[in-house]
Design a protein around this motif. Structure first.
Motif, mmCIF file in Angstrom:
data_model
loop_
_atom_site.group_PDB
_atom_site.id
_atom_site.type_symbol
_atom_site.label_atom_id
_atom_site.label_comp_id
_atom_site.label_asym_id
_atom_site.label_seq_id
_atom_site.Cartn_x
_atom_site.Cartn_y
_atom_site.Cartn_z
ATOM 1 N N GLN A 116 -11.128 12.752 16.721
ATOM 2 C CA GLN A 116 -11.508 11.753 17.708
ATOM 3 C C GLN A 116 -12.100 12.419 18.944
ATOM 4 N N TYR A 117 -11.501 13.524 19.390
ATOM 5 C CA TYR A 117 -12.000 14.197 20.588
ATOM 6 C C TYR A 117 -13.414 14.723 20.374
ATOM 7 N N TYR A 118 -13.696 15.246 19.189
ATOM 8 C CA TYR A 118 -14.992 15.847 18.921
ATOM 9 C C TYR A 118 -16.009 14.879 18.330
ATOM 10 N N GLU A 119 -15.623 13.624 18.107
ATOM 11 C CA GLU A 119 -16.558 12.717 17.438
ATOM 12 C C GLU A 119 -17.697 12.284 18.351
ATOM 13 N N SER A 120 -17.572 12.468 19.655
ATOM 14 C CA SER A 120 -18.626 12.065 20.577
ATOM 15 C C SER A 120 -18.594 12.917 21.830
ATOM 16 N N TRP A 121 -19.772 13.088 22.435
ATOM 17 C CA TRP A 121 -19.878 13.795 23.711
ATOM 18 C C TRP A 121 -19.046 13.136 24.794
ATOM 19 N N LYS A 122 -18.744 11.851 24.620
ATOM 20 C CA LYS A 122 -18.085 11.076 25.674
ATOM 21 C C LYS A 122 -16.692 11.613 26.029
ATOM 22 N N TYR A 123 -15.979 12.140 25.038
ATOM 23 C CA TYR A 123 -14.611 12.596 25.288
ATOM 24 C C TYR A 123 -14.562 13.840 26.183
ATOM 25 N N PRO A 124 -15.254 14.943 25.812
ATOM 26 C CA PRO A 124 -15.204 16.102 26.712
ATOM 27 C C PRO A 124 -15.893 15.852 28.050
ATOM 28 N N VAL A 125 -16.965 15.046 28.061
ATOM 29 C CA VAL A 125 -17.657 14.783 29.328
ATOM 30 C C VAL A 125 -16.757 13.981 30.277
ATOM 31 N N LEU A 126 -16.130 12.940 29.765
ATOM 32 C CA LEU A 126 -15.258 12.128 30.629
ATOM 33 C C LEU A 126 -14.029 12.910 31.062
ATOM 34 N N ARG A 127 -13.566 13.814 30.224
ATOM 35 C CA ARG A 127 -12.433 14.646 30.627
ATOM 36 C C ARG A 127 -12.783 15.487 31.853
ATOM 37 N N GLU A 128 -14.045 15.917 31.938
ATOM 38 C CA GLU A 128 -14.487 16.685 33.102
ATOM 39 C C GLU A 128 -14.836 15.788 34.278
ATOM 40 N N LEU A 129 -15.448 14.641 33.989
ATOM 41 C CA LEU A 129 -15.988 13.789 35.043
ATOM 42 C C LEU A 129 -14.927 13.008 35.802
ATOM 43 N N LEU A 189 -10.530 21.780 12.399
ATOM 44 C CA LEU A 189 -11.353 22.163 13.547
ATOM 45 C C LEU A 189 -12.795 22.503 13.183
ATOM 46 N N PRO A 190 -13.054 23.313 12.137
ATOM 47 C CA PRO A 190 -14.464 23.615 11.835
ATOM 48 C C PRO A 190 -15.293 22.379 11.526
ATOM 49 N N ILE A 191 -14.712 21.416 10.812
ATOM 50 C CA ILE A 191 -15.448 20.198 10.472
ATOM 51 C C ILE A 191 -15.750 19.407 11.731
ATOM 52 N N ALA A 192 -14.722 19.241 12.591
ATOM 53 C CA ALA A 192 -14.897 18.469 13.811
ATOM 54 C C ALA A 192 -15.907 19.125 14.751
ATOM 55 N N ILE A 193 -15.820 20.444 14.894
ATOM 56 C CA ILE A 193 -16.694 21.149 15.821
ATOM 57 C C ILE A 193 -18.134 21.167 15.315
ATOM 58 N N ARG A 194 -18.327 21.247 13.994
ATOM 59 C CA ARG A 194 -19.692 21.185 13.467
ATOM 60 C C ARG A 194 -20.367 19.872 13.847
ATOM 61 N N ALA A 195 -19.608 18.787 13.776
ATOM 62 C CA ALA A 195 -20.162 17.480 14.148
ATOM 63 C C ALA A 195 -20.549 17.463 15.632
ATOM 64 N N MET A 196 -19.704 18.065 16.483
ATOM 65 C CA MET A 196 -20.011 18.115 17.914
ATOM 66 C C MET A 196 -21.231 18.980 18.178
ATOM 67 N N HIS A 197 -21.358 20.111 17.482
ATOM 68 C CA HIS A 197 -22.524 20.978 17.668
ATOM 69 C C HIS A 197 -23.812 20.226 17.341
ATOM 70 N N LYS A 198 -23.781 19.448 16.262
ATOM 71 C CA LYS A 198 -24.969 18.683 15.876
ATOM 72 C C LYS A 198 -25.349 17.684 16.958
ATOM 73 N N GLU A 199 -24.347 16.974 17.488
ATOM 74 C CA GLU A 199 -24.630 15.969 18.507
ATOM 75 C C GLU A 199 -25.164 16.626 19.777
ATOM 76 N N MET A 200 -24.528 17.712 20.203
ATOM 77 C CA MET A 200 -24.961 18.383 21.424
ATOM 78 C C MET A 200 -26.360 18.989 21.255
ATOM 79 N N ALA A 201 -26.684 19.481 20.066
ATOM 80 C CA ALA A 201 -28.025 20.029 19.822
ATOM 81 C C ALA A 201 -29.074 18.931 19.908
ATOM 82 N N ASN A 202 -28.756 17.761 19.390
ATOM 83 C CA ASN A 202 -29.684 16.628 19.488
ATOM 84 C C ASN A 202 -29.891 16.207 20.941
ATOM 85 N N MET A 203 -28.819 16.212 21.720
ATOM 86 C CA MET A 203 -28.934 15.853 23.139
ATOM 87 C C MET A 203 -29.750 16.896 23.897
#
Length: 277
Positions: A116-129, A189-203
């Motif tokens: 859930q944490y890695y499924e979208s940029w929204k989780y780590p960004v909001l944690r910082e914001l 973790l590797p599966i979740a982080i791969r999904a986050m890498h793809k999303e962040m690369a697209n952004m």
């Protein structure tokens, strides 16, 4: 022997089951295989060694041979699906199902929270914001994000981050970060982080045109390397990441959330030593 819910690899579970039976009395791979319906006397041993795999058509008979019933049998079945899967979506679905079974039977695992944490940029960004905006309501927070997020999503994500221990609520609409790291199994973790890498690369790709050069910094190199150089470059990137984080942590008055991507990947196969003359 550990409860089955503590396993993620069915091969380890089968091996531990065999070792436990062997410790308690006379037991052999031949006997084990025969009770599971295999004609080969060492097939399950080969499975545990990683030299073969358990097919879906034999899962039930192996589970029966080990005396698994109810949720334990369900968990074993899904664990086989996970270990045999080649594609991330199938592996992720199986891990989440294993997580669900474990939660229903009172064993806490964190793989569901990891996904859930890695499924979208929204989780780590909001944690910082959010800690930067004490007293702000979800709509105010949403409006500060460059990518679209609704006020309702902000509200739900805040609830998750607090419940999972990534944020601490210090007062009405006031939050601070905890020391909680995002954790999960070595499989999740590797599966979740791969999904986050793809999303962040697209952004990042969208950011090339979306922001002016004064707002973003992009650079890159196309280089030839050997194995030793490749390892040194990866080590250097890791050291740089730690340095970047250290610099950011020197300041207590952060007023913006940014993303740093380091991307180092092959453009070609490794050239064989044969002559190309």
């Amino acid at each position: 022997m550990k409860p089955i819910l503590e396993y993620k690899d069915y091969r380890l579970y089968i091996q531990d089951y065999y070792d436990e039976r062997k410790r308690l009395g006379a037991f052999s791979w031949r006997e084990f295989c025969k009770s599971a319906g295999f004609s080969s006397p060492n097939f399950l041993k080969l499975v545990c060694l990683g030299e073969s795999r358990l097919g879906s058509q034999k899962v039930e008979s192996v589970a029966d041979a080990m005396g698994l019933v109810g949720y334990e049998k369900d968990y074993f079945r899904v664990m086989v699906t996970f270990c045999n899967a080649k594609k991330d979506p199938v592996k992720k679905a199986a891990l989440l199902e294993m997580d669900k079974i474990a939660r229903e039977h009172k064993m806490r695992v964190v793989d569901g929270e990891t996904f859930q944490y890695y499924e979208s940029w929204k989780y780590p960004v909001l944690r910082e914001l959010v800690p930067m905006m004490p007293g702000a309501n979800p709509r105010d927070i949403a409006e500060e994000c460059k990518e679209h997020v609704s006020a309702e999503e902000v509200r739900d994500i805040l609830s998750f981050l607090v419940k999972a221990g990534f944020l601490k609520k210090d007062g009405d609409k006031v939050y601070s970060q905890t020391e909680q790291n995002v954790i999960g199994s070595n499989e999740a973790l590797p599966i979740a982080i791969r999904a986050m890498h793809k999303e962040m690369a697209n952004m990042a790709a969208r950011a090339v045109d979306r922001y002016s050069p004064s707002e973003r910094y992009f650079t890159g190199l196309t280089i030839g390397v050997n194995e030793e150089a490749s390892k040194r470059i990866v080590d250097e990137i890791n050291a740089c990441c730690k340095k970047v984080l250290s610099i950011a942590n020197e300041y207590d008055d952060s007023d913006q959330v940014c993303r740093v991507n380091f991307q180092f990947f092959p453009f070609t196969d490794k050239i064989k030593e044969a002559s190309h003359a």
